[in-house]
Enzyme design. Structure first.
Site, PDB file in Angstrom:
ATOM      1  N   ASP A 153      -2.514  -0.240  16.841  1.00 41.53           N
ATOM      2  CA  ASP A 153      -3.564   0.697  17.268  1.00 41.53           C
ATOM      3  C   ASP A 153      -2.829   1.994  17.594  1.00 41.53           C
ATOM      4  O   ASP A 153      -2.154   2.092  18.615  1.00 41.53           O
ATOM      5  CB  ASP A 153      -4.295   0.162  18.504  1.00 41.53           C
ATOM      6  CG  ASP A 153      -5.423   1.091  18.970  1.00 41.53           C
ATOM      7  OD1 ASP A 153      -5.370   2.298  18.650  1.00 41.53           O
ATOM      8  OD2 ASP A 153      -6.354   0.621  19.645  1.00 41.53           O
ATOM      9  N   HIS A 154      -2.947   2.988  16.698  1.00 37.76           N
ATOM     10  CA  HIS A 154      -2.085   4.171  16.852  1.00 37.76           C
ATOM     11  C   HIS A 154      -2.332   4.912  18.161  1.00 37.76           C
ATOM     12  O   HIS A 154      -1.460   5.617  18.643  1.00 37.76           O
ATOM     13  CB  HIS A 154      -2.244   5.121  15.655  1.00 37.76           C
ATOM     14  CG  HIS A 154      -3.612   5.698  15.519  1.00 37.76           C
ATOM     15  ND1 HIS A 154      -4.529   5.246  14.608  1.00 37.76           N
ATOM     16  CD2 HIS A 154      -4.215   6.704  16.181  1.00 37.76           C
ATOM     17  CE1 HIS A 154      -5.640   5.944  14.717  1.00 37.76           C
ATOM     18  NE2 HIS A 154      -5.485   6.831  15.662  1.00 37.76           N
ATOM     19  N   LYS A 212     -18.399  12.325  15.660  1.00 37.43           N
ATOM     20  CA  LYS A 212     -17.973  13.301  14.656  1.00 37.43           C
ATOM     21  C   LYS A 212     -18.886  14.520  14.723  1.00 37.43           C
ATOM     22  O   LYS A 212     -19.981  14.456  15.258  1.00 37.43           O
ATOM     23  CB  LYS A 212     -18.024  12.669  13.264  1.00 37.43           C
ATOM     24  CG  LYS A 212     -16.998  11.549  13.098  1.00 37.43           C
ATOM     25  CD  LYS A 212     -16.912  11.063  11.676  1.00 37.43           C
ATOM     26  CE  LYS A 212     -15.794  10.050  11.510  1.00 37.43           C
ATOM     27  NZ  LYS A 212     -14.447  10.588  11.752  1.00 37.43           N
ATOM     28  N   ASP A 254     -15.499   1.643  14.570  1.00 33.14           N
ATOM     29  CA  ASP A 254     -14.355   2.464  14.182  1.00 33.14           C
ATOM     30  C   ASP A 254     -13.542   2.950  15.384  1.00 33.14           C
ATOM     31  O   ASP A 254     -12.331   3.095  15.290  1.00 33.14           O
ATOM     32  CB  ASP A 254     -14.850   3.673  13.371  1.00 33.14           C
ATOM     33  CG  ASP A 254     -13.717   4.434  12.691  1.00 33.14           C
ATOM     34  OD1 ASP A 254     -12.830   3.778  12.110  1.00 33.14           O
ATOM     35  OD2 ASP A 254     -13.715   5.678  12.740  1.00 33.14           O
ATOM     36  N   GLY A 292       0.825  -1.211   0.000  1.00 33.00           N
ATOM     37  CA  GLY A 292       0.000   0.000   0.000  1.00 33.00           C
ATOM     38  C   GLY A 292       0.851   1.250   0.000  1.00 33.00           C
ATOM     39  O   GLY A 292       0.492   2.275   0.575  1.00 33.00           O
ATOM     40  N   LYS A 331     -12.623  19.331  19.118  1.00 34.49           N
ATOM     41  CA  LYS A 331     -11.737  18.183  18.886  1.00 34.49           C
ATOM     42  C   LYS A 331     -10.967  17.943  20.167  1.00 34.49           C
ATOM     43  O   LYS A 331     -10.229  18.814  20.623  1.00 34.49           O
ATOM     44  CB  LYS A 331     -10.783  18.527  17.741  1.00 34.49           C
ATOM     45  CG  LYS A 331      -9.730  17.469  17.462  1.00 34.49           C
ATOM     46  CD  LYS A 331      -8.767  18.002  16.419  1.00 34.49           C
ATOM     47  CE  LYS A 331      -7.616  17.057  16.213  1.00 34.49           C
ATOM     48  NZ  LYS A 331      -7.996  15.730  15.752  1.00 34.49           N
ATOM     49  N   LYS A 334       1.695   8.005   2.856  1.00 38.28           N
ATOM     50  CA  LYS A 334       2.152   9.381   2.587  1.00 38.28           C
ATOM     51  C   LYS A 334       2.045  10.268   3.829  1.00 38.28           C
ATOM     52  O   LYS A 334       2.973  11.009   4.148  1.00 38.28           O
ATOM     53  CB  LYS A 334       1.333   9.984   1.430  1.00 38.28           C
ATOM     54  CG  LYS A 334       1.751   9.441   0.059  1.00 38.28           C
ATOM     55  CD  LYS A 334       0.996  10.116  -1.068  1.00 38.28           C
ATOM     56  CE  LYS A 334      -0.365   9.487  -1.248  1.00 38.28           C
ATOM     57  NZ  LYS A 334      -0.982   9.777  -2.545  1.00 38.28           N
ATOM     58  N   HIS A 381      -9.803   1.709  20.012  1.00 38.54           N
ATOM     59  CA  HIS A 381      -9.137   2.813  20.723  1.00 38.54           C
ATOM     60  C   HIS A 381      -9.674   3.027  22.143  1.00 38.54           C
ATOM     61  O   HIS A 381      -8.918   3.065  23.114  1.00 38.54           O
ATOM     62  CB  HIS A 381      -9.290   4.119  19.953  1.00 38.54           C
ATOM     63  CG  HIS A 381      -8.822   4.050  18.537  1.00 38.54           C
ATOM     64  ND1 HIS A 381      -7.734   3.298  18.148  1.00 38.54           N
ATOM     65  CD2 HIS A 381      -9.286   4.644  17.408  1.00 38.54           C
ATOM     66  CE1 HIS A 381      -7.551   3.440  16.846  1.00 38.54           C
ATOM     67  NE2 HIS A 381      -8.473   4.236  16.378  1.00 38.54           N
ATOM     68  N   LYS A 394       0.422   6.960  21.355  1.00 32.96           N
ATOM     69  CA  LYS A 394       0.346   8.361  21.772  1.00 32.96           C
ATOM     70  C   LYS A 394       1.054   8.565  23.110  1.00 32.96           C
ATOM     71  O   LYS A 394       0.959   7.740  24.021  1.00 32.96           O
ATOM     72  CB  LYS A 394      -1.110   8.802  21.879  1.00 32.96           C
ATOM     73  CG  LYS A 394      -1.782   8.949  20.515  1.00 32.96           C
ATOM     74  CD  LYS A 394      -3.216   9.369  20.677  1.00 32.96           C
ATOM     75  CE  LYS A 394      -3.872   9.574  19.328  1.00 32.96           C
ATOM     76  NZ  LYS A 394      -3.285  10.668  18.568  1.00 32.96           N
ATOM     77  N   GLU A 438     -14.552  14.654  17.666  1.00 32.27           N
ATOM     78  CA  GLU A 438     -14.012  15.286  16.466  1.00 32.27           C
ATOM     79  C   GLU A 438     -14.945  16.383  15.994  1.00 32.27           C
ATOM     80  O   GLU A 438     -16.162  16.271  16.135  1.00 32.27           O
ATOM     81  CB  GLU A 438     -13.862  14.266  15.334  1.00 32.27           C
ATOM     82  CG  GLU A 438     -12.761  13.252  15.518  1.00 32.27           C
ATOM     83  CD  GLU A 438     -12.600  12.399  14.266  1.00 32.27           C
ATOM     84  OE1 GLU A 438     -12.294  12.963  13.200  1.00 32.27           O
ATOM     85  OE2 GLU A 438     -12.801  11.180  14.360  1.00 32.27           O
TER      86      GLU A 438
END
Length: 498
Positions: A180-181, A343, A238, A15, A348, A22, A243, A185, A219
């Site tokens: 899991d980002h 959302k 999601d 990917g 945020k 990116k 998370h 953190k 968010e």
């Protein structure tokens, strides 16, 4: 640096032409390089369907680093470590070419066969790729082999089990790194330090002293151009299944014997087994779903979810979830853990609020009864993003003659970069994977148990004929979310004041 802290690695990036690579991966790998955590003995082989060549990939890597506003002194030297291979994931010849290219580059760059296979692509191909990597001998190198998988890991328990079975045909559990980002953190990792390195907190970290814990991840943005994906996912899958549940586990697990991967995971899995299961019939008693309507955010009119691109005009997909989790063990019996995420909310923010119990007999409450002044509960606020830090809210004396009390804030703040999954999180997790440290990655037992907890709620919502609760864009969710806490005698703490 020693070999252990300066890994010699080949990264195979499936990917490589995608958005995640990116925005996050290229800047993160570059940061590891310029800070000396990555030796000159590394290569990245980018893989995708597009007919790019090495130079096209390097141009895109350079652009990604410039757009991330990172120093560019070492950029040319860095880009020379990148190579590209056009790839068909269903064709065995592609894997044979990959294996040959890896062997050539590992000889050239003196890399001892250490390989990371990073899946930054559509999850339906994960199983196919893993099995083909094994069948075509790619994983039979002299060094270690590790597989990094982005979420979602399945979309329910049966699909997660199927995916896991496929991957386990080629990789053992200790070779699989489910990313899991949130676990990368800074302030999420700080939860363990706050709890286990401070004598003033650990003795109080139980149901005798804590009344409830609130976790909010809100968010301002809507679904943007991800309407098609979001329609099949929703906020529960999601955000909550991974998370938010991971943050609940870090906040509630018992202290591990030592801070080693297996010990930390073992404590997280123990507490996950103690989370009270919720049947489909009970779903509405514990969880609320909502969907944003049109509203105003920062003086701009924004459309409702059902008017967004690629969204069904009669969609019942939730863009907001709040819920109550109970942990039925000795430490946490009776303490609700409230979670909410959504959302198009008012701000945020990702914050954890630990509310301590009031004193059984507070002389100041008695003293101030006639003065319309009440004692503010003691709160510990952990700010995850956009500002990183800790706030402790205590009671102090209000200046004046009446002896009234006033909430006093003690603040500790990190300077931080704003971002949902900032490159720093990925940087840390990629480095952990290179070092073989899986502490901040999800074990299969965690994934398995979390889907088992979430699935009955999803099923209840998909079978329900009730319309979904609405909330105006720019607010903190539907009124039903407030009532969820009011039933227990609590309220959501206003984030902007913490």
């Amino acid at each position: 640096m020693s070999e252990n802290h300066n890994p010699k690695t080949s990264i195979v990036l499936f990917g490589a032409t995608g958005d995640l690579a990116k925005r996050k991966l290229y800047p993160s790998i570059y940061n590891l390089y310029i800070t000396g955590k990555l030796s000159e003995q590394f290569v990245v082989i980018g893989i995708a369907r597009r007919p790019w060549d090495d130079q096209t990939l390097r141009d895109n890597v350079r652009k990604a680093i410039e757009e991330a506003h990172l120093p560019t002194d070492n950029i040319e030297q860095f880009c020379n470590h990148f190579f590209y291979l056009p790839f068909d994931v269903t064709d065995t010849k592609s894997y044979q070419r990959l294996n040959q290219r890896l062997q050539e580059l590992e000889t050239e760059f003196h890399i001892p066969g250490n390989r990371i296979y990073y899946m930054a692509m559509a999850p339906e191909f994960f199983g196919t790729i893993a099995i083909q990597l094994k069948n075509e001998g790619v994983t039979q190198s002299d060094g270690w082999n590790r597989l990094v998988i982005e979420k979602p890991f399945g979309h329910d328990l049966p699909s997660a089990q199927k995916l896991n079975n496929e991957i386990r045909e080629a990789f053992t559990e200790d070779q699989i790194y489910r990313i899991d980002h949130y676990l990368g953190k800074e302030m999420v990792q700080n939860i363990e330090v706050i709890r286990f390195a401070n004598a003033i907190f650990e003795p109080l970290w139980n149901n005798r002293h804590i009344s409830n814990i609130q976790i909010t991840s809100s968010e301002v943005l809507g679904v943007e151009d991800r309407g098609g994906y979001y329609e099949t996912s929703g906020a529960l899958r999601d955000m909550v299944q991974n998370h938010l549940l991971q943050m609940v586990l870090l906040l509630s697990m018992d202290p591990p014997i030592r801070l080693a991967t297996d010990e930390v995971r073992s404590e997280k899995i123990k507490v996950l087994r103690a989370v009270r299961s919720i049947s489909s019939e009970e779903a509405d008693d514990y969880f609320i779903r909502g969907q944003y309507d049109a509203g105003t955010i920062q003086d701009h009119q924004v459309p409702g979810y059902r008017s967004e691109k690629n969204v069904n005009p009669e969609s019942k997909t939730e863009t907001f979830v709040s819920g109550k989790l109970m942990i039925d063990n000795h430490r946490w019996a009776g303490v609700p853990f409230y979670v909410r995420t959504g959302k198009r909310m008012a701000q945020k923010s990702t914050k954890i609020v630990v509310q301590f119990k009031d004193l059984p007999l507070n002389v100041y409450t008695q003293k101030n009864e006639k003065q319309d002044s009440s004692i503010h509960p003691n709160l510990l606020v952990i700010h995850i993003q956009p500002d990183e830090g800790i706030t402790l809210i205590l009671n102090g004396k209000k200046i004046g003659l009446l002896g009234e009390t006033i909430p006093v804030k003690l603040d500790y703040s990190h300077t931080s970069v704003d971002g949902v999954n900032t490159p720093e999180a990925y940087e840390r997790l990629i480095y952990d994977c290179m070092l073989g440290d899986a502490t901040n990655f999800a074990h299969w037992d965690e994934v398995n148990l979390s889907w088992a907890l979430i699935d009955p709620i999803s099923e209840a919502w998909s079978d329900s004929n009730k319309d979904i609760a609405k909330y105006e864009a720019g607010t903190m969710g539907p009124i039903e979310s407030e009532r969820l806490l009011e039933k227990d005698g609590f309220k959501w703490w206003p984030l902007e004041k913490l």
